[in-house]
Design a protein around this motif. Structure first.
Motif, PDB file in Angstrom:
ATOM      1  N   ALA A  70       0.860  -1.181   0.000  1.00 32.07           N
ATOM      2  CA  ALA A  70       0.000   0.000   0.000  1.00 32.07           C
ATOM      3  C   ALA A  70       0.898   1.232   0.000  1.00 32.07           C
ATOM      4  CB  ALA A  70      -0.903   0.006   1.233  1.00 32.07           C
ATOM      5  N   PRO A  71       0.512   2.272  -0.726  1.00 36.14           N
ATOM      6  CA  PRO A  71       1.324   3.491  -0.737  1.00 36.14           C
ATOM      7  C   PRO A  71       1.399   4.103   0.664  1.00 36.14           C
ATOM      8  CG  PRO A  71      -0.469   3.631  -2.345  1.00 36.14           C
ATOM      9  CD  PRO A  71      -0.673   2.388  -1.548  1.00 36.14           C
ATOM     10  N   LEU A  72       2.495   4.768   0.929  1.00 36.86           N
ATOM     11  CA  LEU A  72       2.668   5.442   2.213  1.00 36.86           C
ATOM     12  C   LEU A  72       2.498   6.940   2.027  1.00 36.86           C
ATOM     13  CD1 LEU A  72       5.862   3.575   3.443  1.00 36.86           C
ATOM     14  CD2 LEU A  72       3.530   3.265   4.279  1.00 36.86           C
ATOM     15  N   ASP A  73       1.969   7.605   3.050  1.00 34.24           N
ATOM     16  CA  ASP A  73       1.945   9.064   3.010  1.00 34.24           C
ATOM     17  C   ASP A  73       3.331   9.571   3.403  1.00 34.24           C
ATOM     18  OD1 ASP A  73       2.104   8.809   5.788  1.00 34.24           O
ATOM     19  OD2 ASP A  73       0.074   9.525   6.155  1.00 34.24           O
ATOM     20  N   ASP A  74       3.527  10.879   3.359  1.00 31.34           N
ATOM     21  CA  ASP A  74       4.841  11.463   3.653  1.00 31.34           C
ATOM     22  C   ASP A  74       5.349  11.056   5.033  1.00 31.34           C
ATOM     23  OD1 ASP A  74       5.055  12.782   1.221  1.00 31.34           O
ATOM     24  OD2 ASP A  74       4.157  14.629   1.983  1.00 31.34           O
ATOM     25  N   THR A  75       4.478  11.121   6.024  1.00 29.26           N
ATOM     26  CA  THR A  75       4.889  10.795   7.389  1.00 29.26           C
ATOM     27  C   THR A  75       5.247   9.320   7.510  1.00 29.26           C
ATOM     28  OG1 THR A  75       3.491  12.571   8.255  1.00 29.26           O
ATOM     29  CG2 THR A  75       4.221  10.891   9.819  1.00 29.26           C
ATOM     30  N   GLY A  76       4.430   8.445   6.935  1.00 33.18           N
ATOM     31  CA  GLY A  76       4.719   7.013   6.979  1.00 33.18           C
ATOM     32  C   GLY A  76       6.031   6.684   6.303  1.00 33.18           C
ATOM     33  N   ALA A  77       6.300   7.318   5.166  1.00 31.96           N
ATOM     34  CA  ALA A  77       7.554   7.096   4.450  1.00 31.96           C
ATOM     35  C   ALA A  77       8.743   7.581   5.275  1.00 31.96           C
ATOM     36  CB  ALA A  77       7.524   7.791   3.094  1.00 31.96           C
ATOM     37  N   GLN A  78       8.592   8.733   5.923  1.00 29.11           N
ATOM     38  CA  GLN A  78       9.681   9.256   6.754  1.00 29.11           C
ATOM     39  C   GLN A  78       9.922   8.367   7.978  1.00 29.11           C
ATOM     40  OE1 GLN A  78      11.914  11.610   6.027  1.00 29.11           O
ATOM     41  NE2 GLN A  78      10.875  11.630   4.045  1.00 29.11           N
ATOM     42  N   LEU A  79       8.862   7.824   8.551  1.00 32.97           N
ATOM     43  CA  LEU A  79       9.016   6.910   9.686  1.00 32.97           C
ATOM     44  C   LEU A  79       9.718   5.630   9.252  1.00 32.97           C
ATOM     45  CD1 LEU A  79       5.554   7.401  11.412  1.00 32.97           C
ATOM     46  CD2 LEU A  79       7.799   8.030  12.358  1.00 32.97           C
ATOM     47  N   LEU A  80       9.338   5.095   8.101  1.00 31.56           N
ATOM     48  CA  LEU A  80       9.994   3.896   7.588  1.00 31.56           C
ATOM     49  C   LEU A  80      11.464   4.174   7.301  1.00 31.56           C
ATOM     50  CD1 LEU A  80       9.764   0.949   6.724  1.00 31.56           C
ATOM     51  CD2 LEU A  80       9.027   1.756   4.465  1.00 31.56           C
ATOM     52  N   PHE A  81      11.745   5.326   6.703  1.00 31.54           N
ATOM     53  CA  PHE A  81      13.134   5.704   6.451  1.00 31.54           C
ATOM     54  C   PHE A  81      13.906   5.832   7.761  1.00 31.54           C
ATOM     55  CE2 PHE A  81      16.444   8.881   6.313  1.00 31.54           C
ATOM     56  CZ  PHE A  81      17.293   8.313   5.377  1.00 31.54           C
ATOM     57  N   ARG A  82      13.296   6.436   8.745  1.00 27.64           N
ATOM     58  CA  ARG A  82      13.954   6.606  10.049  1.00 27.64           C
ATOM     59  C   ARG A  82      14.316   5.243  10.647  1.00 27.64           C
ATOM     60  NH1 ARG A  82      11.584  10.194  15.099  1.00 27.64           N
ATOM     61  NH2 ARG A  82      13.179   9.558  16.587  1.00 27.64           N
ATOM     62  N   PHE A  83      13.416   4.277  10.506  1.00 23.74           N
ATOM     63  CA  PHE A  83      13.672   2.925  10.996  1.00 23.74           C
ATOM     64  C   PHE A  83      14.839   2.293  10.236  1.00 23.74           C
ATOM     65  CE2 PHE A  83      13.004  -1.634  10.606  1.00 23.74           C
ATOM     66  CZ  PHE A  83      13.084  -2.004  11.938  1.00 23.74           C
ATOM     67  N   VAL A  84      14.804   2.367   8.909  1.00 25.59           N
ATOM     68  CA  VAL A  84      15.874   1.785   8.086  1.00 25.59           C
ATOM     69  C   VAL A  84      17.210   2.459   8.411  1.00 25.59           C
ATOM     70  CG1 VAL A  84      16.734   1.566   5.702  1.00 25.59           C
ATOM     71  CG2 VAL A  84      14.355   0.987   6.248  1.00 25.59           C
ATOM     72  N   ALA A  85      17.202   3.775   8.535  1.00 34.81           N
ATOM     73  CA  ALA A  85      18.438   4.508   8.837  1.00 34.81           C
ATOM     74  C   ALA A  85      18.986   4.106  10.207  1.00 34.81           C
ATOM     75  CB  ALA A  85      18.190   6.014   8.772  1.00 34.81           C
ATOM     76  N   ALA A  86      18.103   3.883  11.180  1.00 32.33           N
ATOM     77  CA  ALA A  86      18.542   3.477  12.514  1.00 32.33           C
ATOM     78  C   ALA A  86      19.138   2.069  12.493  1.00 32.33           C
ATOM     79  CB  ALA A  86      17.380   3.551  13.501  1.00 32.33           C
ATOM     80  N   ALA A  87      18.621   1.214  11.645  1.00 25.65           N
ATOM     81  CA  ALA A  87      19.116  -0.161  11.545  1.00 25.65           C
ATOM     82  C   ALA A  87      20.396  -0.257  10.728  1.00 25.65           C
ATOM     83  CB  ALA A  87      18.041  -1.047  10.913  1.00 25.65           C
ATOM     84  N   TYR A  88      20.629   0.715   9.871  1.00 30.03           N
ATOM     85  CA  TYR A  88      21.763   0.678   8.935  1.00 30.03           C
ATOM     86  C   TYR A  88      23.073   0.419   9.674  1.00 30.03           C
ATOM     87  CZ  TYR A  88      25.145   2.344   5.493  1.00 30.03           C
ATOM     88  OH  TYR A  88      26.208   2.447   4.637  1.00 30.03           O
TER      89      TYR A  88
END
Length: 121
Positions: free
Chosen positions: A40-58
């Motif tokens: 399902a497409p993400l809104d701006d906030t959802g995309a930023q939260l997902l990015f924040r999670f990926v960046a934290a795991a990196y």
């Protein structure tokens, strides 16, 4: 967990100002598997939260990502091209990618149960 479940969990953390703690809690696991990225497409906030999670795991934790979309198509469900590029940059840097092709096991089982009759996907 599914991507939708992950983003929903992160949204709850955003609502009560604990998103950082939520991410750290999820990253206590050595491996986090995220299924249905792009379902399902993400809104701006959802995309930023997902990015924040990926960046934290990196470079700290292993992430397993499953998606029906090729990397080139990630811009379809992430609202900002730069978010998609930045997320993929982190995900693919040390990644082993496995590209599968063909019929899903669920469709194969359904066809076998029905005696091979044609089912549309």
């Amino acid at each position: 967990m599914t991507a939708a479940d992950l983003v929903e969990t992160l949204y709850r953390g955003l609502a009560d100002n604990t998103v950082g703690k939520v991410i750290e809690g999820l990253l206590r696991h050595d491996l986090v598997l995220v299924d249905e990225i792009g379902f399902a497409p993400l809104d701006d906030t959802g995309a930023q939260l997902l990015f924040r999670f990926v960046a934290a795991a990196y470079e700290r934790r292993s992430l397993g990502i499953a998606s029906h979309h090729s990397f080139e198509d990630w811009g379809r469900f992430l609202p900002e091209h730069t978010t998609a590029v930045s997320m993929l940059d982190r995900l693919l840097h040390h990644a082993t990618t496995v590209v599968t092709n063909g019929q899903s096991y669920r469709m194969r089982e359904a066809r076998q149960r029905r005696g091979g009759e044609h089912l549309t996907q």
